[in-house]
Design an enzyme around this catalytic site. Sequence first.
Site, PDB file in Angstrom:
ATOM      1  N   SER A 183      53.222  46.844  53.561  1.00 39.87           N
ATOM      2  CA  SER A 183      52.843  45.440  53.383  1.00 39.87           C
ATOM      3  C   SER A 183      53.444  44.998  52.056  1.00 39.87           C
ATOM      4  O   SER A 183      53.770  45.836  51.204  1.00 39.87           O
ATOM      5  CB  SER A 183      51.321  45.281  53.418  1.00 39.87           C
ATOM      6  OG  SER A 183      50.711  46.183  52.530  1.00 39.87           O
ATOM      7  N   GLU A 209      53.453  42.128  48.735  1.00 40.10           N
ATOM      8  CA  GLU A 209      52.797  41.056  47.981  1.00 40.10           C
ATOM      9  C   GLU A 209      53.844  40.115  47.386  1.00 40.10           C
ATOM     10  O   GLU A 209      54.839  40.563  46.809  1.00 40.10           O
ATOM     11  CB  GLU A 209      51.939  41.639  46.851  1.00 40.10           C
ATOM     12  CG  GLU A 209      51.233  40.540  46.058  1.00 40.10           C
ATOM     13  CD  GLU A 209      50.543  41.055  44.807  1.00 40.10           C
ATOM     14  OE1 GLU A 209      49.471  41.669  44.939  1.00 40.10           O
ATOM     15  OE2 GLU A 209      51.078  40.823  43.697  1.00 40.10           O
ATOM     16  N   TYR A 237      46.884  34.608  43.929  1.00 39.14           N
ATOM     17  CA  TYR A 237      46.184  33.414  43.456  1.00 39.14           C
ATOM     18  C   TYR A 237      46.232  33.504  41.944  1.00 39.14           C
ATOM     19  O   TYR A 237      45.729  34.473  41.369  1.00 39.14           O
ATOM     20  CB  TYR A 237      44.743  33.494  43.959  1.00 39.14           C
ATOM     21  CG  TYR A 237      43.983  32.205  43.966  1.00 39.14           C
ATOM     22  CD1 TYR A 237      44.189  31.271  44.990  1.00 39.14           C
ATOM     23  CD2 TYR A 237      43.040  31.910  42.983  1.00 39.14           C
ATOM     24  CE1 TYR A 237      43.465  30.098  45.022  1.00 39.14           C
ATOM     25  CE2 TYR A 237      42.319  30.738  43.017  1.00 39.14           C
ATOM     26  CZ  TYR A 237      42.532  29.834  44.038  1.00 39.14           C
ATOM     27  OH  TYR A 237      41.816  28.664  44.069  1.00 39.14           O
ATOM     28  N   ARG A 242      37.480  39.090  41.836  1.00 39.38           N
ATOM     29  CA  ARG A 242      36.798  38.339  40.781  1.00 39.38           C
ATOM     30  C   ARG A 242      37.822  37.600  39.945  1.00 39.38           C
ATOM     31  O   ARG A 242      37.695  36.428  39.673  1.00 39.38           O
ATOM     32  CB  ARG A 242      36.011  39.317  39.894  1.00 39.38           C
ATOM     33  CG  ARG A 242      35.175  38.609  38.862  1.00 39.38           C
ATOM     34  CD  ARG A 242      34.841  39.519  37.702  1.00 39.38           C
ATOM     35  NE  ARG A 242      36.012  39.846  36.908  1.00 39.38           N
ATOM     36  CZ  ARG A 242      36.028  40.707  35.897  1.00 39.38           C
ATOM     37  NH1 ARG A 242      34.924  41.349  35.600  1.00 39.38           N
ATOM     38  NH2 ARG A 242      37.136  40.936  35.204  1.00 39.38           N
ATOM     39  N   ASP A 256      40.664  37.789  36.369  1.00 40.69           N
ATOM     40  CA  ASP A 256      40.572  38.100  34.935  1.00 40.69           C
ATOM     41  C   ASP A 256      39.846  36.988  34.192  1.00 40.69           C
ATOM     42  O   ASP A 256      39.890  35.823  34.605  1.00 40.69           O
ATOM     43  CB  ASP A 256      41.985  38.253  34.348  1.00 40.69           C
ATOM     44  CG  ASP A 256      42.604  39.580  34.733  1.00 40.69           C
ATOM     45  OD1 ASP A 256      41.883  40.598  34.658  1.00 40.69           O
ATOM     46  OD2 ASP A 256      43.783  39.592  35.120  1.00 40.69           O
ATOM     47  N   PHE A 276      53.342  45.162  32.210  1.00 39.78           N
ATOM     48  CA  PHE A 276      52.342  44.925  33.264  1.00 39.78           C
ATOM     49  C   PHE A 276      51.332  46.072  33.275  1.00 39.78           C
ATOM     50  O   PHE A 276      50.141  45.867  33.431  1.00 39.78           O
ATOM     51  CB  PHE A 276      52.987  44.886  34.655  1.00 39.78           C
ATOM     52  CG  PHE A 276      53.865  43.692  34.931  1.00 39.78           C
ATOM     53  CD1 PHE A 276      53.736  42.507  34.206  1.00 39.78           C
ATOM     54  CD2 PHE A 276      54.807  43.747  35.949  1.00 39.78           C
ATOM     55  CE1 PHE A 276      54.554  41.420  34.484  1.00 39.78           C
ATOM     56  CE2 PHE A 276      55.621  42.656  36.238  1.00 39.78           C
ATOM     57  CZ  PHE A 276      55.500  41.487  35.501  1.00 39.78           C
ATOM     58  N   HIS A 286      51.556  49.481  50.004  1.00 36.51           N
ATOM     59  CA  HIS A 286      51.631  48.046  49.717  1.00 36.51           C
ATOM     60  C   HIS A 286      52.581  47.883  48.542  1.00 36.51           C
ATOM     61  O   HIS A 286      52.373  48.501  47.492  1.00 36.51           O
ATOM     62  CB  HIS A 286      50.226  47.562  49.341  1.00 36.51           C
ATOM     63  CG  HIS A 286      50.116  46.094  49.090  1.00 36.51           C
ATOM     64  ND1 HIS A 286      50.163  45.152  50.102  1.00 36.51           N
ATOM     65  CD2 HIS A 286      49.952  45.392  47.937  1.00 36.51           C
ATOM     66  CE1 HIS A 286      50.028  43.939  49.585  1.00 36.51           C
ATOM     67  NE2 HIS A 286      49.899  44.051  48.278  1.00 36.51           N
TER      68      HIS A 286
END
Length: 308
Positions: free
Chosen positions: A20, A22, A54, A112, A114, A224, A275
């Site tokens: 998959s 992202e 998001y 949730r 950051d 990262f 993923h």
Amino acid sequence: MSQTSGRKSRDIIQGDIKVSFEFFPPKSEKMEARLWQAIRRLQSLNPQFVSVTYGAGGSTRERTHSTVARILNETSLRLAAHLTCVGATRGEVNEVIEDYKRLGVKQIVALRGDPEEGVGERYMAPNDGYQSSIELIEGISKIGGFDILVSAYPEQHPESPSRAADIDWLKRKVDAGATRAVTQFFFDNELFLRYLDEVRAAGITIPITPGIIPIANFQQVKKFATMAGASVPDWLGKRFEGLENEDMETRQMIAAAIGAEQVMELVDEGLQEVHFYTLNKAKLVYAICHLLGLRSSGATSEKEQVSK
Ligand code: FAD
């Protein structure tokens, strides 16, 4: 639940490994063009699903929406839309969930998020907002109609007091309705495998899909990793040593070898799903997938032909 194929990496064939991808929502027309090049190339590998992030603090609400809408309109890809509850009331978050439903989204990655003040600060939800990922999962379940994916942290989330507490939190997310977890990226497979054992020992049976970040740019990925609380082993740094002044192509070849090796080791341990954090770039991910036995189907659906 078993995650094993039983086949060794050198013998893997098309269909043994499920992938998959992202993507993140683009900020400009140029980035949009790059994203779509990546989507077009990678969709031919028939991924299990693709996901769209998001932005921190809900900053990409509109862009996530339009990217999700375009993918659903123009491709036949299965899609998981990310959602965080940072800086928003329950009503606002519920609106996004309802919006996703209207668009035809069937999977949500419920997070949730950051703290608005930045990673490392204390997380404060608005009084009338969802207070945690668990409350968000419950909210999505109440609205209904979605498979709920969540995050998992093989090296423990930076805010978590201990590995045991972190795994307990994952269990609570599963009890609240999560049906799959995708992990933060990691480079040391031993850490992931130990984590998987501990997760299973805690009675968590949902699929735990390892998140892999191809290292297109070592310095950037290192940054990262620091933010995400993922460790970068010395041996990994050594592999890129001396390549700083080399051309990009050489670095990409090394990165493809490292990415394929990491996944092949996981395959040898019986893992079947991965993923990829694509960073909206297809070449490197495509090359790694090719080494993993995936082949382009070349077929386009009716929807894709119409949208061309
Ligand atoms: P949670 O899993 O809910 O919490 C993280 C850890 O903190 C838990 O494991 C637990 O140990 C501890 N914790 C939190 N709350 C409590 C509590 N109330 N009580 C006890 N312990 C608690 N960020 C974005 O902004 N947008 C994205 O699209 C995005 N996608 C991601 C996708 C994946 C697969 C991953 C792994 C991360 C993603 N992130 C994204 C990053 C994520 O938002 C951050 O890591 C954030 O700090 C935690 O969100 P979460 O849902 O993972 O938190």
